[in-house]
Design a protein around this motif. Structure first.
Motif, PDB file in Angstrom:
ATOM      1  N   ILE A  58      28.178  34.497  34.403  1.00 42.26           N
ATOM      2  CA  ILE A  58      28.189  33.045  34.549  1.00 42.26           C
ATOM      3  C   ILE A  58      28.589  32.636  35.959  1.00 42.26           C
ATOM      4  N   GLY A  59      29.605  33.273  36.517  1.00 45.46           N
ATOM      5  CA  GLY A  59      30.057  32.919  37.857  1.00 45.46           C
ATOM      6  C   GLY A  59      28.986  33.145  38.901  1.00 45.46           C
ATOM      7  N   LEU A  60      28.284  34.258  38.812  1.00 51.36           N
ATOM      8  CA  LEU A  60      27.215  34.561  39.759  1.00 51.36           C
ATOM      9  C   LEU A  60      26.073  33.561  39.629  1.00 51.36           C
ATOM     10  N   SER A  61      25.718  33.216  38.406  1.00 53.18           N
ATOM     11  CA  SER A  61      24.665  32.232  38.200  1.00 53.18           C
ATOM     12  C   SER A  61      25.044  30.895  38.817  1.00 53.18           C
ATOM     13  N   ALA A  62      26.286  30.467  38.589  1.00 56.15           N
ATOM     14  CA  ALA A  62      26.738  29.196  39.151  1.00 56.15           C
ATOM     15  C   ALA A  62      26.744  29.242  40.675  1.00 56.15           C
ATOM     16  N   ALA A  63      27.231  30.339  41.246  1.00 55.36           N
ATOM     17  CA  ALA A  63      27.274  30.470  42.706  1.00 55.36           C
ATOM     18  C   ALA A  63      25.868  30.409  43.294  1.00 55.36           C
TER      19      ALA A  63
ATOM     20  N   LEU B   2      27.839  31.949  22.721  1.00 59.26           N
ATOM     21  CA  LEU B   2      27.405  33.284  23.124  1.00 59.26           C
ATOM     22  C   LEU B   2      26.377  33.164  24.239  1.00 59.26           C
ATOM     23  N   ILE B   3      26.698  33.762  25.378  1.00 55.50           N
ATOM     24  CA  ILE B   3      25.799  33.772  26.532  1.00 55.50           C
ATOM     25  C   ILE B   3      25.466  35.224  26.843  1.00 55.50           C
ATOM     26  N   LEU B   4      24.194  35.500  27.036  1.00 52.45           N
ATOM     27  CA  LEU B   4      23.765  36.887  27.258  1.00 52.45           C
ATOM     28  C   LEU B   4      24.003  37.314  28.710  1.00 52.45           C
TER      29      LEU B   4
ATOM     30  N   GLN C 229      21.601  31.882  28.202  1.00 54.58           N
ATOM     31  CA  GLN C 229      21.554  32.705  29.397  1.00 54.58           C
ATOM     32  C   GLN C 229      22.591  32.195  30.395  1.00 54.58           C
ATOM     33  N   PRO C 230      23.024  33.039  31.330  1.00 53.18           N
ATOM     34  CA  PRO C 230      24.002  32.572  32.327  1.00 53.18           C
ATOM     35  C   PRO C 230      23.564  31.296  33.038  1.00 53.18           C
ATOM     36  N   GLU C 231      22.263  31.143  33.276  1.00 52.02           N
ATOM     37  CA  GLU C 231      21.769  29.963  33.967  1.00 52.02           C
ATOM     38  C   GLU C 231      22.025  28.681  33.181  1.00 52.02           C
ATOM     39  N   ASP C 232      22.120  28.783  31.863  1.00 54.61           N
ATOM     40  CA  ASP C 232      22.405  27.587  31.072  1.00 54.61           C
ATOM     41  C   ASP C 232      23.774  27.020  31.412  1.00 54.61           C
TER      42      ASP C 232
END
Length: 268
Positions: free
Chosen positions: A18-23, A190-192, A219-222
């Protein structure tokens, strides 16, 4: 493009998931990002990947269980880019072997999870807020969890820590709103993430899918797109809220999936 142009964002736990997607999405939308993670090599690799895509990023070390390390991450962000206007408190731990039910939980694990999952949010905000005030305002975004709203057979410490994050979010929003600082949280279901896919059996994923209102997992992007929204001025009148991003897993009568299966069998 440009939804968070010229904002400076510190993302804790930003090397993966999640952190990487947000960054990545924040950088794509114009923010300068500092990726802080215990796995510093991963943080630096993430920053290099963002720069290769035309974004601006650096990777630094962070131990979210250490007060001085959190302070240093904030100070490094300001030294690097002159200010901090977005803080994504994303670090969180869980331990399925030690974080059990109330009678059997490892009490040292309780203290560890409260320190990392909850106190790091307090400290990150504590050190970032004075800089945000000097910058004219900012947005603090905390990673909560649907575990903070429901009960479970295990993970008592995790759930309690995330419930506290939800309420701490309201306190930060209340206390610093007049300084033009907003504070909101995101509660994923739940996030994959890579960790979820590697550690959860397919049968467990199927159980979650059965009770989702939507026909797919998150997904993390969500979560990343939700963070971009909360960091941007598009959400400038939203504060003290926790946005539940969970695919409708928790919205229905919990027996509805089983009842629908029974109805299909009865009609067939």
């Amino acid at each position: 493009m440009g939804r968070v142009q010229d904002k400076v964002a510190l993302i804790t736990g930003g090397a993966s998931g999640i952190g990487l997607s947000a960054a990545t999405l924040l950088a794509k939308e114009g923010a300068k990002v500092v990726i802080a993670d215990f796995h510093v090599d991963g943080a630096k690799q993430a920053a290099e990947s963002i720069k290769a895509q035309g974004g601006e990023a650096v990777g630094i070390f962070l131990d979210a269980g250490d007060d001085n390390s959190i302070r240093a991450a904030v100070e490094n962000t300001v030294e690097q880019y002159g200010k901090i206007t977005v803080l994504f408190n994303n670090v969180g731990l869980t331990n399925l072997k030690k974080d059990l039910d109330v009678v059997n939980i490892d009490l040292d694990e309780w203290d560890r999870l409260m320190n990392v999952n909850l106190k790091s949010v307090l400290l990150g905000s504590r050190y970032a807020i004075p800089h945000m005030i000097r910058a004219g305002g900012g947005s603090i975004i905390n990673t909560a969890s649907m575990a903070g709203f429901t009960g479970d057979s295990i993970r008592a410490a995790y759930g309690a820590s995330k419930a506290a994050v939800v309420n701490l979010t309201k306190y930060i929003a209340t206390q610093y709103g007049k300084d033009n600082i907003r504070c909101n949280a995101v509660a994923p279901g739940l996030i994959l993430t890579p960790a979820a896919k590697n550690n959860m059996a397919p049968e467990v994923l199927d159980i979650f899918a059965k009770y989702n209102a939507l026909p797919y997992h998150g997904q993390p992007e969500d979560i990343g797109y939700t963070v971009v929204f909360l960091a941007s001025d598009e959400s400038k009148f939203i504060t003290g809220q926790t946005i539940q991003v969970e695919g409708g897993h928790y919205i229905a009568n919990p027996s509805i999936a089983d009842f629908n299966e029974w109805m299909k069998k009865a009609q067939g």
